[in-house]
Design an enzyme around this catalytic site. Structure first.
Site, PDB file in Angstrom:
ATOM      1  N   ARG A 279      53.808  68.171  31.846  1.00 25.04           N
ATOM      2  CA  ARG A 279      55.197  67.649  31.881  1.00 25.04           C
ATOM      3  C   ARG A 279      55.781  67.103  32.949  1.00 25.04           C
ATOM      4  O   ARG A 279      56.171  67.949  33.807  1.00 25.04           O
ATOM      5  CB  ARG A 279      56.122  68.615  31.076  1.00 25.04           C
ATOM      6  N   HIS A 283      61.877  69.765  30.956  1.00 23.28           N
ATOM      7  CA  HIS A 283      61.815  70.226  29.615  1.00 23.28           C
ATOM      8  C   HIS A 283      62.610  69.461  28.624  1.00 23.28           C
ATOM      9  O   HIS A 283      61.941  68.934  27.612  1.00 23.28           O
ATOM     10  CB  HIS A 283      62.245  71.986  29.456  1.00 23.28           C
ATOM     11  N   TYR A 292      61.767  75.715  39.384  1.00 21.77           N
ATOM     12  CA  TYR A 292      60.571  76.824  38.992  1.00 21.77           C
ATOM     13  C   TYR A 292      59.102  76.201  39.391  1.00 21.77           C
ATOM     14  O   TYR A 292      57.911  76.565  39.396  1.00 21.77           O
ATOM     15  CB  TYR A 292      60.705  77.115  37.831  1.00 21.77           C
TER      16      TYR A 292
END
Length: 385
Positions: A279, A283, A292
């Site tokens: 990805r 998200h 992160y």
């Protein structure tokens, strides 16, 4: 056309001096074509596309990415409530979407915009959902694509039930048989619904393909927090085959998905495909991935871009020239501009339409609720609110 040879497990990939990977790959990140590749299921995979079909796949990838980028921009400008980008996962969606036959049924999550595009669904339809204009505008019966499912993993049970139904209806067992594909992410494999779907589909030999887009993160949780083994190997414990494919390789994704669907429609039961991808963006537009993951990781995956490798291939093989590539870019630009215009022109629905489709034949309870809500709305007329 995808082809499989179950007797080819020992032959491996036909690239001199290159070790066999742990996934099926037919197009390297540099755009080099691999003639055939053997999966963990022992099947040899390849494709036999015409030049026009290669160009069509490239066009799909470019247009879908541009439409997705436009949707992200619209959300940032306050025109959509939220958007779940597919950036980086175009090959997984186009490859699997184009592998579906007309009679097959797809059950998406909320990110399969590329699959919808491949099934002929107007790109405005998922955007009307995220704008809050409706609950999803396409007809699942007409397009053979179920509505988007926001609840993580719930669609796997819906898909399994549907697959069991078509089996009971006698719609499997031949070339004209039906099959089901169900999409979900790596994080969903930790949900009870998904594991229950695996059990039911295995026990009842349902004609279904579980297509897991492993994009490495369940929102902020990395894949190592989800599993200690490759996800496709979970299929072994439920009694059906699983394999991993390079999810950034549209050719390999097409080959393994077409073969799995054909096995299902011929009555050979379920298969799990783990599309190993990444990805590239957030998200959803409510997420900040820089909190992160590190930039070097993103850069590493950028070198495996699904569109860049197809472009390199068609250029090397002289399948596409500069005029074609420019024409595709212009088409993508114009479709994105048209999409924007249509989104901005969407009328806001009247609040009372919320009650219109709660029950197909109406309900006294819902009618009473509608009346009370109408009175509430009327109370604001002429007031300072």
């Amino acid at each position: 056309m995808a082809k499989g040879d179950r007797g080819a497990a020992a032959r491996g990939r036909e690239v001199a001096g290159e070790p066999a990977p742990d996934f099926v790959q037919l197009l390297t990140p540099d755009g080099e074509r691999i003639e055939r590749s053997v999966g963990a299921d022992g099947v040899e995979y390849t494709v036999d596309f015409t030049d026009e079909e290669y160009r069509g796949l490239y066009r799909d990838l470019v247009v879908i990415r541009r439409l997705d980028a436009e949707a992200t921009a619209l959300q940032r400008q306050g025109e959509l409530g939220i958007w779940a980008s597919l950036l980086g996962q175009e090959a997984a969606q186009v490859g699997s979407g184009r592998a579906l036959r007309s009679q097959d049924m797809a059950f998406p999550t909320y990110r399969e915009h590329g699959v919808l595009y491949c099934r002929g669904i107007d790109p405005i339809m998922p955007l009307s959902l995220f704008r809050g204009v409706d609950q999803g505008a396409w007809d699942p019966v007409e397009f053979k694509v179920n509505m988007y499912t926001i609840v993580i993993g719930a669609q796997t049970l819906h898909a399994t039930g549907y697959a069991m139904g078509i089996a009971k209806d006698g719609k499997v067992g031949g070339d004209d048989g039906e099959a089901v594909i169900c999409y979900f992410g790596d994080g969903a494999t930790s949900q009870g619904d998904v594991n229950e779907a695996f059990i039911w589909s295995s026990v009842f030999h349902a004609p279904i393909v579980f297509f897991c887009q492993n994009n490495q993160y369940a929102i902020s949780e990395p894949i190592e927090k989800q599993t200690r083994i490759p996800l496709y190997r979970r299929a072994d414990g439920f009694g059906f085959p699983g394999l991993r494919v390079d999810g950034n390789d549209v050719l390999a994704t097409y080959a393994v998905t077409r073969a799995a669907l054909d096995n299902a429609r011929h009555g050979q039961g379920p298969t799990m495909i783990e599309a190993y991808t990444y990805r590239m963006g957030a998200h959803t537009t409510t997420d900040d991935p820089t909190r992160y993951r590190v930039a070097s990781e993103v850069e590493e995956w950028q070198a495996k871009d699904p569109i860049a490798r197809v472009r390199a291939f068609v250029e090397k093989q002289q399948i596409a020239d500069a005029d074609f590539l420019a024409e595709v870019d212009e088409q993508a630009k114009q479709e994105a501009l048209h999409l924007r215009e249509r989104v901005l022109a969407m009328p806001d629905p009247h609040p009372l339409t919320l009650f219109d489709h709660a029950y197909p034949n109406g309900s006294p309870v819902v009618d009473a609720q509608r009346e009370r809500f109408a009175e509430y709305l009327d109370s604001f007329e002429g007031s300072a609110h």
